[in-house]
Motif scaffolding. Structure first.
Motif, PDB file in Angstrom:
ATOM      1  N   GLU A 219       0.868  -1.185   0.000  1.00  0.00           N
ATOM      2  CA  GLU A 219       0.000   0.000   0.000  1.00  0.00           C
ATOM      3  C   GLU A 219       0.897   1.226   0.000  1.00  0.00           C
ATOM      4  O   GLU A 219       1.797   1.328   0.814  1.00  0.00           O
ATOM      5  N   ASP A 220       0.644   2.135  -0.946  1.00  0.00           N
ATOM      6  CA  ASP A 220       1.518   3.306  -1.035  1.00  0.00           C
ATOM      7  C   ASP A 220       1.001   4.507  -0.244  1.00  0.00           C
ATOM      8  O   ASP A 220       1.684   5.522  -0.179  1.00  0.00           O
ATOM      9  N   GLU A 221      -0.191   4.400   0.317  1.00  0.00           N
ATOM     10  CA  GLU A 221      -0.649   5.496   1.175  1.00  0.00           C
ATOM     11  C   GLU A 221      -0.241   5.174   2.599  1.00  0.00           C
ATOM     12  O   GLU A 221      -0.776   4.240   3.216  1.00  0.00           O
TER      13      GLU A 221
ATOM     14  N   ASP B 286      -2.996  -3.320  -2.537  1.00  0.00           N
ATOM     15  CA  ASP B 286      -3.668  -2.135  -3.065  1.00  0.00           C
ATOM     16  C   ASP B 286      -3.674  -2.202  -4.585  1.00  0.00           C
ATOM     17  O   ASP B 286      -2.725  -2.694  -5.194  1.00  0.00           O
TER      18      ASP B 286
ATOM     19  N   GLY C  25      -3.896   0.540  -6.708  1.00  0.00           N
ATOM     20  CA  GLY C  25      -3.077   1.619  -7.261  1.00  0.00           C
ATOM     21  C   GLY C  25      -1.710   1.683  -6.601  1.00  0.00           C
ATOM     22  O   GLY C  25      -1.553   2.315  -5.567  1.00  0.00           O
TER      23      GLY C  25
ATOM     24  N   LYS D  14     -12.228   0.364  -0.160  1.00  0.00           N
ATOM     25  CA  LYS D  14     -11.862   1.534   0.646  1.00  0.00           C
ATOM     26  C   LYS D  14     -12.973   2.569   0.581  1.00  0.00           C
ATOM     27  O   LYS D  14     -13.550   2.742  -0.484  1.00  0.00           O
TER      28      LYS D  14
END
Ligand code: CA
Length: 218
Positions: A8-10, A52, A54, A102
């Motif tokens: 997950e990049d967030e 994720d 994205g 989400k």
């Protein structure tokens, strides 16, 4: 020790999920990039991947296809955008075992993680069933007594939620949050409307109204 990879990049989300999973007794590893996710998932040290859609370098679908293409059957739960049914369908087609839209509540994610770690799931088939109703979650096919029934994406998601919790009372608030990803709105009757659709399509006796509490799949 069960190890969960969070791709997950967030950072806000990965930190929140990692903290929750660790307090639930899991070991976590966070990556914020698709190629790192693929490499780590293939390392043999991971029991489940939260992926994720994205992600930079390789997106979630590319990671998943590559994993399955290389013969890995590691359980993968996709983290999808709530508004995109496309993401969900594509993710399941690409071999995801489950998905969470989400924004999600941590408890919902944890329940999915637990159930994916518990079920020995074969990639390509994933069926939940109760009585004469059966849902093939990967193919998005519903059957009643062996006869195929056409359900919309939302009807399917609602039926799946009921079947995964057969015998339990589910409140409108829980259903709204899990199936629609919405906060409870006391003026909304969307849950009741969709329960009616399901009764019409799957048979009237499966979903029982529990006065003042919600609905239960019998
Ligand atoms: Ca992202």
């Amino acid at each position: 020790m069960t190890r969960i990879l969070i791709a997950e990049d967030e950072e806000r989300i990965s930190a929140f999920v990692a903290k929750g999973l660790e307090s639930a007794g899991y070991q976590t590893l966070v990556v914020d990039d698709g190629s790192d996710a693929l490499e780590t998932a293939l390392s043999g040290e991971i029991d489940l991947v939260l992926l994720d859609v994205g992600l930079p370098s390789l997106d979630g679908f590319e990671v998943l296809r590559s994993l399955r293409g290389q013969g890995s059957s590691i359980p993968v739960i996709m983290l999808t955008a709530r508004t995109s049914t496309r993401d969900t369908v594509d993710g399941l087609d690409a071999g995801a075992n489950d998905y969470v839209a989400k924004p999600f509540k941590f408890d919902e994610l944890l329940a999915r993680v637990r159930s994916r770690l518990r079920d020995p799931v074969t990639v390509g088939t994933m069926t939940v069933g109760h009585g004469d109703v059966s849902l093939d979650v990967l193919a998005r096919r519903a059957t009643v007594g062996g006869r195929e029934v056409d359900l919309s994406a939302r009807e399917f998601a609602l039926a799946e939620e009921f079947l995964r919790h057969a015998g339990q009372v589910l409140s409108r608030e829980q259903l709204l949050s899990r199936v629609w990803g919405m906060d409870f709105d006391p003026t909304s009757n969307v849950v009741d409307v969709y329960v009616r659709y399901l009764r019409a399509k799957l048979g009237p006796a499966h979903i029982v109204t529990v006065r003042g509490a919600g609905y239960r799949w019998e």
